[in-house]
Write an enzyme that holds these catalytic residues in place. Structure first.
Site, PDB file in Angstrom:
ATOM      1  N   GLU A 132       0.834  -1.195   0.000  1.00 22.04           N
ATOM      2  CA  GLU A 132       0.000   0.000   0.000  1.00 22.04           C
ATOM      3  C   GLU A 132       0.872   1.250   0.000  1.00 22.04           C
ATOM      4  O   GLU A 132       1.951   1.279   0.590  1.00 22.04           O
ATOM      5  CB  GLU A 132      -0.960   0.018   1.192  1.00 22.04           C
ATOM      6  CG  GLU A 132      -0.344   0.177   2.547  1.00 22.04           C
ATOM      7  CD  GLU A 132      -1.411   0.411   3.607  1.00 22.04           C
ATOM      8  OE1 GLU A 132      -1.977   1.511   3.630  1.00 22.04           O
ATOM      9  OE2 GLU A 132      -1.654  -0.495   4.409  1.00 22.04           O
ATOM     10  N   SER A 158      -4.977   2.076   1.528  1.00 20.77           N
ATOM     11  CA  SER A 158      -5.800   1.724   2.686  1.00 20.77           C
ATOM     12  C   SER A 158      -6.907   2.762   2.819  1.00 20.77           C
ATOM     13  O   SER A 158      -6.930   3.769   2.113  1.00 20.77           O
ATOM     14  CB  SER A 158      -4.958   1.704   3.963  1.00 20.77           C
ATOM     15  OG  SER A 158      -4.689   3.030   4.395  1.00 20.77           O
TER      16      SER A 158
END
Length: 246
Positions: A132, A158
């Site tokens: 991420e 996220s």
């Protein structure tokens, strides 16, 4: 908060709403061995709760995530529309082959207003593992560029991501997706209203560049990461491993 959802009836109640509304397939099996419809029917709604609303009375017409497609994301990408007001960005691509290089450019103030930060080779296979990019997005906001810079990547985000950021681009760069042939300064357009992610290049130019593209050497040639990279599917297919993939 999650505790409020639980007190209102929980995820089961949300599933029940979706099944009753015909928005999910209630015939799919769950981990219990029962179908989603059977499990959702067990939900108990707390009287007078105002957290999980009926489908006929949504808080918003659309959810917080939308899917964009275009010549940069033929199989789609994900963009979070909650937390920012911009729905359009057009600017020059600033290319980075990994998260660390992008972070260095942001913190050293090499990124300017209007830029489109491109982080590629961070997808399911290229990463490998689809890391991420939360750190880079936070750094962009921290440098005061959150309202003027966008970011696109074949990595993931996220829920805490802020700003105009498109992730999960598919096909990813490591398998020859169009994001792999972007060059510094190419003009990228993010158009949420029309659900489009494009680069201002002709189809002929894109195909010419793709035909000349060569995959980079894998980051791992043995061990679990190499095995994962060889078997993982596209983000558009869930980024799950399938024996026999190569």
């Amino acid at each position: 908060m999650a505790t409020d959802v639980d007190k209102a009836g929980g995820i089961q109640l949300i599933a029940q709403r979706l099944v009753d509304g015909g928005l999910v397939d209630g015939g799919q099996l769950t981990a219990s061995g029962e179908t989603l419809a059977v499990e959702a029917a067990k939900a108990v709604e707390t009287p007078d709760q105002d957290v999980i609303l009926p489908l006929a009375q949504p808080l918003k017409d659309t959810g917080g995530l939308v899917i964009l497609r275009g010549n940069l994301a033929p199989d789609g990408c994900v963009i979070k529309v909650a937390g920012h007001e911009r729905s359009y960005h057009r600017g020059p691509a600033r290319l980075f082959e990994c998260e660390e290089d992008a972070m260095a450019a942001v913190t050293q103030r090499h990124i300017k207003e209007g830029d489109v930060v491109v982080i590629r080779y961070e997808g399911p296979r290229g990463g490998p593992g689809m890391r991420e990019m939360l750190g880079v997005t936070a750094a962009i906001v921290g440098e005061g560029l959150g309202d003027s810079v966008s970011l696109i990547t074949d990595g993931r985000f996220s829920g805490a991501t802020r700003g105009l950021m498109a992730g999960h681009i598919a096909p990813e760069a490591a398998v020859g997706g169009p994001i792999a042939i972007l060059r510094e300064g190419d003009v990228v357009v993010i158009d949420i209203e029309n659900r489009q992610l494009n680069v201002e290049l002709s189809d002929t130019e894109i195909q010419t560049r793709l035909s000349a593209w060569q995959p980079p050497a894998p980051r791992y040639t043995s061990g679990v990461f190499a095995k994962y990279a060889a078997q993982v599917t596209s983000a558009s297919e869930g980024a799950v491993t399938q024996p026999g993939n190569s």
